[in-house]
Design a protein around this motif. Sequence first.
Motif, PDB file in Angstrom:
ATOM      1  N   VAL A  41       0.855  -1.183   0.000  1.00  0.00           N
ATOM      2  CA  VAL A  41       0.000   0.000   0.000  1.00  0.00           C
ATOM      3  C   VAL A  41       0.893   1.236   0.000  1.00  0.00           C
ATOM      4  O   VAL A  41       1.576   1.520   0.975  1.00  0.00           O
ATOM      5  CB  VAL A  41      -0.944   0.016   1.230  1.00  0.00           C
ATOM      6  N   MET A  42       0.893   1.935  -1.122  1.00  0.00           N
ATOM      7  CA  MET A  42       1.682   3.157  -1.251  1.00  0.00           C
ATOM      8  C   MET A  42       1.029   4.271  -0.439  1.00  0.00           C
ATOM      9  O   MET A  42      -0.134   4.201  -0.094  1.00  0.00           O
ATOM     10  CB  MET A  42       1.767   3.587  -2.716  1.00  0.00           C
ATOM     11  N   ARG A  43       1.815   5.295  -0.145  1.00  0.00           N
ATOM     12  CA  ARG A  43       1.307   6.442   0.586  1.00  0.00           C
ATOM     13  C   ARG A  43       1.320   7.655  -0.325  1.00  0.00           C
ATOM     14  O   ARG A  43       2.348   7.908  -0.938  1.00  0.00           O
ATOM     15  CB  ARG A  43       2.142   6.727   1.839  1.00  0.00           C
ATOM     16  N   PRO A  44       0.280   8.409  -0.466  1.00  0.00           N
ATOM     17  CA  PRO A  44      -1.037   8.181   0.118  1.00  0.00           C
ATOM     18  C   PRO A  44      -1.694   6.955  -0.530  1.00  0.00           C
ATOM     19  O   PRO A  44      -1.456   6.679  -1.714  1.00  0.00           O
ATOM     20  CB  PRO A  44      -1.809   9.456  -0.204  1.00  0.00           C
ATOM     21  N   PRO A  45      -2.513   6.229   0.220  1.00  0.00           N
ATOM     22  CA  PRO A  45      -3.089   4.991  -0.306  1.00  0.00           C
ATOM     23  C   PRO A  45      -4.168   5.248  -1.348  1.00  0.00           C
ATOM     24  O   PRO A  45      -4.906   6.221  -1.259  1.00  0.00           O
ATOM     25  CB  PRO A  45      -3.684   4.320   0.929  1.00  0.00           C
ATOM     26  N   ASP A  46      -4.213   4.382  -2.330  1.00  0.00           N
ATOM     27  CA  ASP A  46      -5.291   4.377  -3.316  1.00  0.00           C
ATOM     28  C   ASP A  46      -6.296   3.341  -2.804  1.00  0.00           C
ATOM     29  O   ASP A  46      -6.143   2.140  -3.053  1.00  0.00           O
ATOM     30  CB  ASP A  46      -4.738   3.995  -4.689  1.00  0.00           C
TER      31      ASP A  46
END
Length: 182
Positions: free
Chosen positions: A156-161
């Motif tokens: 989960v990348m930041r900001p989350p999609d």
Amino acid sequence: MTAITSSAASPRDYSLTGRDARLAVENGLAAAEWYHTDIPRKQMKELMQRSDEPAIRDTIIWLAAFVISAAGGIWFWGSWWCVPFFFVYGTLYGSSTDSRWHECGHGTAFRTQWMNDAVYQLACFMIMRNPVTWRWSHTRHHTDTIIVGRDPEIAVMRPPDLLRVVLNFFGIVDAWHAMTDM
């Protein structure tokens, strides 16, 4: 301090060759040796002794659970009694297959390498992962775990999609990309 401030102002670059990968190296995060176990090496070796028998037994149970749950779902097809069987089948497929992929990819499930490779290939097929790409990607992941720009497996990348997170819970986005890639 300016590197941290400037990266916070702009979106993170999760690629292995991007700006944040360079920053991870400059900040000493890449290939850091921040963790070690307090267990002496000799004792660790004793604890890590592998045997094929438990892994063979567990693999037979795993495959039998697939066959039994699928057979129950097919047998009761058309009634609500099929639901628990397909629930078990789906849960096994989505969770236990990933753990077998992981351990066999590391070569830690079986003592015999060809057995690790056989179950790894089967699990990769089942969860739509290219076995060669993922073996390298996962090695990279364990080198710099959760280091932005160094770990290709940050889920989960930041900001989350959030839409992508929900869709991937059901394998929709990743499975589609895996099919087009393979």
